[in-house]
Write an enzyme that holds these catalytic residues in place. Structure first.
Site, PDB file in Angstrom:
ATOM      1  N   CYS A  78     -11.150  21.771  17.544  1.00 39.73           N
ATOM      2  CA  CYS A  78     -11.168  22.122  18.963  1.00 39.73           C
ATOM      3  C   CYS A  78     -10.738  21.000  19.885  1.00 39.73           C
ATOM      4  O   CYS A  78     -11.499  20.557  20.751  1.00 39.73           O
ATOM      5  CB  CYS A  78     -12.564  22.609  19.325  1.00 39.73           C
ATOM      6  N   GLY A  85       0.842  -1.195   0.000  1.00 33.05           N
ATOM      7  CA  GLY A  85       0.000   0.000   0.000  1.00 33.05           C
ATOM      8  C   GLY A  85       0.872   1.237   0.000  1.00 33.05           C
ATOM      9  O   GLY A  85       1.153   1.848  -1.025  1.00 33.05           O
ATOM     10  N   TYR A 142      -2.959   6.595   3.317  1.00 34.98           N
ATOM     11  CA  TYR A 142      -3.693   6.767   4.575  1.00 34.98           C
ATOM     12  C   TYR A 142      -3.916   8.250   4.880  1.00 34.98           C
ATOM     13  O   TYR A 142      -3.858   8.663   6.035  1.00 34.98           O
ATOM     14  CB  TYR A 142      -2.962   6.042   5.726  1.00 34.98           C
ATOM     15  N   ARG A 172      -3.068  11.052  10.609  1.00 37.01           N
ATOM     16  CA  ARG A 172      -1.904  10.265  11.059  1.00 37.01           C
ATOM     17  C   ARG A 172      -1.129  10.888  12.223  1.00 37.01           C
ATOM     18  O   ARG A 172      -0.758  10.183  13.151  1.00 37.01           O
ATOM     19  CB  ARG A 172      -0.971   9.978   9.871  1.00 37.01           C
TER      20      ARG A 172
HETATM   21  N1  LLP Z   1      -2.313  -6.145   3.822  1.00 36.93           N
HETATM   22  C1  LLP Z   1      -3.008  -6.126   4.972  1.00 36.93           C
HETATM   23  C2  LLP Z   1      -3.695  -7.344   5.405  1.00 36.93           C
HETATM   24  C3  LLP Z   1      -3.068  -4.945   5.728  1.00 36.93           C
HETATM   25  O1  LLP Z   1      -3.730  -4.927   6.883  1.00 36.93           O
HETATM   26  C4  LLP Z   1      -2.389  -3.780   5.274  1.00 36.93           C
HETATM   27  C5  LLP Z   1      -2.440  -2.536   6.045  1.00 36.93           C
HETATM   28  C6  LLP Z   1      -1.694  -3.858   4.063  1.00 36.93           C
HETATM   29  C7  LLP Z   1      -1.666  -5.059   3.365  1.00 36.93           C
HETATM   30  C8  LLP Z   1      -0.950  -2.689   3.484  1.00 36.93           C
HETATM   31  O2  LLP Z   1       0.096  -2.299   4.298  1.00 36.93           O
HETATM   32  P1  LLP Z   1       1.158  -1.215   3.795  1.00 36.93           P
HETATM   33  O3  LLP Z   1       1.917  -1.822   2.648  1.00 36.93           O
HETATM   34  O4  LLP Z   1       0.450  -0.002   3.396  1.00 36.93           O
HETATM   35  O5  LLP Z   1       2.010  -1.003   4.990  1.00 36.93           O
HETATM   36  N2  LLP Z   1      -3.512   3.869   8.848  1.00 36.93           N
HETATM   37  C9  LLP Z   1      -2.159   3.434   9.184  1.00 36.93           C
HETATM   38  C10 LLP Z   1      -1.756   2.187   8.425  1.00 36.93           C
HETATM   39  C11 LLP Z   1      -2.694   1.027   8.619  1.00 36.93           C
HETATM   40  C12 LLP Z   1      -2.308  -0.200   7.837  1.00 36.93           C
HETATM   41  C13 LLP Z   1      -3.382  -1.221   7.871  1.00 36.93           C
HETATM   42  N3  LLP Z   1      -3.121  -2.404   7.131  1.00 36.93           N
HETATM   43  C14 LLP Z   1      -1.194   4.576   8.926  1.00 36.93           C
HETATM   44  O6  LLP Z   1      -1.640   5.652   8.538  1.00 36.93           O
HETATM   45  O7  LLP Z   1       0.011   4.429   9.148  1.00 36.93           O
END
Ligand code: LLP
Length: 419
Positions: free
Chosen positions: A343, A277, A372, A314
């Site tokens: 606020c 991601g 995100y 974030r």
């Molecule tokens: N696969 C699964 C099963 C996941 O839960 C996630 C992310 C990904 C792939 C992708 O992960 P990445 O490659 O993006 O690290 N909102 C948080 C991040 C939450 C990630 C949730 N799962 C932030 O802003 O850091």
């Protein structure tokens, strides 16, 4: 590497000055660079090219914008989705059902049925209970669902606690020690075609070491399950590769990740699946904001910007760092607290940060906001839902409208018994 840089004293997204977008669309606004997205998609894909059989499913949750998904579909990406809403988006962008992985710890019965009927390629099961339910739903319809069992390898990803998923106490997957038995029981069910194990230990990983230990453990489990006579033709290695948020921070490259995977999986004889991601979208987007005013603080001034925690959550949620830069930097620096208008004190982007000097009316940008960012926006304090723009060379387009508070108000109703 991205395509946001200062030209003639003004921060540009590719060939477009951000002043032009801000003047037309207003602020706050997310701006994505098509060239950066394409580059990241290709670098990641090329890093995995040495693997014999692989499939990349973009983690839609990191940036579900339809234009972003369309671009990634054209680059050969499938999707990793965690809701029927994300599934619909992926298919609207042209991703085929077979290229979609349905992940998520709480898929509802309705979502399972919809995904079955759509012909989704792989369901990543988070429990034996979910597998039994899916098998029954599929069998009733004369279908057989391709499935993976998500395993919790009990490995510490070494990332922020709120985005760690691979420790035994986390809600994700089935315990490593029980996985073999569960896989065998699910493999016997009509309606399920067990084909894979899946692992994802967390997001924004700064080191490859925890990923490598998790993959090694998954390889051992795969051999055990095969030795017991069950097919494991695919292995889903999740996402999690981190990106630098601070200028100068060192992170493992996609090439290093690909090389590690190739080494660990050399004798696996399985199709490897990936769910990246952030590594694709993170540096491809920024959040442009305008300084509302600057007011004195105890140790340094508060720079109050028109973006807030509802637009970029974030920092408030994970104490995350996003570089803050002026769109027309003068070269002078100041120490400041950067805050939004909401606020509560959690609406703080940075405290005591060394930044470009800015004053009321100036434009600025939070960097590395493509993952995100907009997707976690909400309308707290009855603020608008932030719009998104994509730039391509010298042209640009709004790819998500600003949803004004009036539109949200219009969807609320006062029952007549309150009139
Ligand atoms: N696969 C699964 C099963 C996941 O839960 C996630 C992310 C990904 C792939 C992708 O992960 P990445 O490659 O993006 O690290 N909102 C948080 C991040 C939450 C990630 C949730 N799962 C932030 O802003 O850091």
């Amino acid at each position: 590497m991205d395509h946001f840089e200062i030209r003639n004293g003004v921060l540009h997204a590719e060939d477009v000055p951000l002043t032009e977008i801000a003047a037309t669309v207003g602020t706050p606004v997310y701006v994505y660079s098509r060239a950066t997205l394409t580059r990241h998609a290709r670098v990641f894909r090329d890093a995995l090219a040495p693997l014999a059989r692989s499939h990349i499913a973009f983690a839609v949750k990191s940036n579900p914008n339809l234009a972003v998904l369309k671009l990634l579909a054209a680059e050969g990406y499938g999707a990793d989705v965690v809701s029927a809403g994300e599934m619909d988006r992926a298919m609207a962008a042209g991703m085929t059902p077979e290229s979609i992985i349905f992940s998520g710890v709480g898929k509802t019965r309705r979502e399972l049925v919809r995904a079955l009927e759509a012909g989704i390629g792989q369901f990543n099961l988070e429990s034996e209970e979910e597998g039994v339910e899916l098998a029954a739903l599929a069998a009733e319809r004369g279908l057989s669902a391709g499935a993976a069992l998500r395993v919790n390898p009990d490995v510490d990803a070494g990332t922020h606690g709120k985005i760690s998923t691979g420790k035994a106490e986390n809600k994700f997957g089935v315990p490593y020690d029980r996985a073999g038995g569960i896989y065998a029981r699910l493999a016997a069910l009509r309606g399920l075609q067990m084909r894979a194990l899946a692992v994802h230990i967390g997001s924004q990983l700064q080191s490859l070491a925890p990923l490598e230990s998790a993959f090694v453990r998954m390889g051992a489990l795969m051999r055990e399950i095969r030795a017991a006579g069950h097919a494991v033709s695919h292995m889903d290695l999740g996402g999690g590769v981190g990106v630098p948020y601070k200028a100068g921070e060192e992170f493992p490259s996609p090439e290093a990740y690909g090389a590690m995977v190739a080494r660990v999986t050399a004798d696996w004889d399985a199709t490897l699946m990936f769910e990246p991601g952030r590594v694709i979208t993170g540096n491809s987007g920024i959040l442009v904001t305008e300084v509302v005013r600057v007011k004195p603080g105890v140790t340094c001034p508060f720079v109050i910007v028109d973006a807030a925690m509802n637009d970029l959550a974030r920092p408030a949620l994970y104490d995350a760092w996003h570089d803050f830069v002026a769109v027309r930097p003068s070269g002078e620096r100041m120490l400041a607290n950067i805050v939004g208008p909401i606020c509560e004190s959690s609406d703080t982007f940075a405290m005591g940060r060394d930044i470009d000097v800015v004053q009321a009316g100036d434009l600025a940008a939070f960097r590395t906001a493509g993952a995100y960012g907009a997707t976690m926006a909400n309308t707290y304090n009855s603020r608008a839902l932030v719009p998104e723009v994509m730039v391509d060379g010298a042209r640009w387009a709004v790819v998500a409208d600003r949803i004004e508070p009036a539109a949200i108000l219009a969807a609320e109703h006062v029952p007549d018994w309150l009139e």
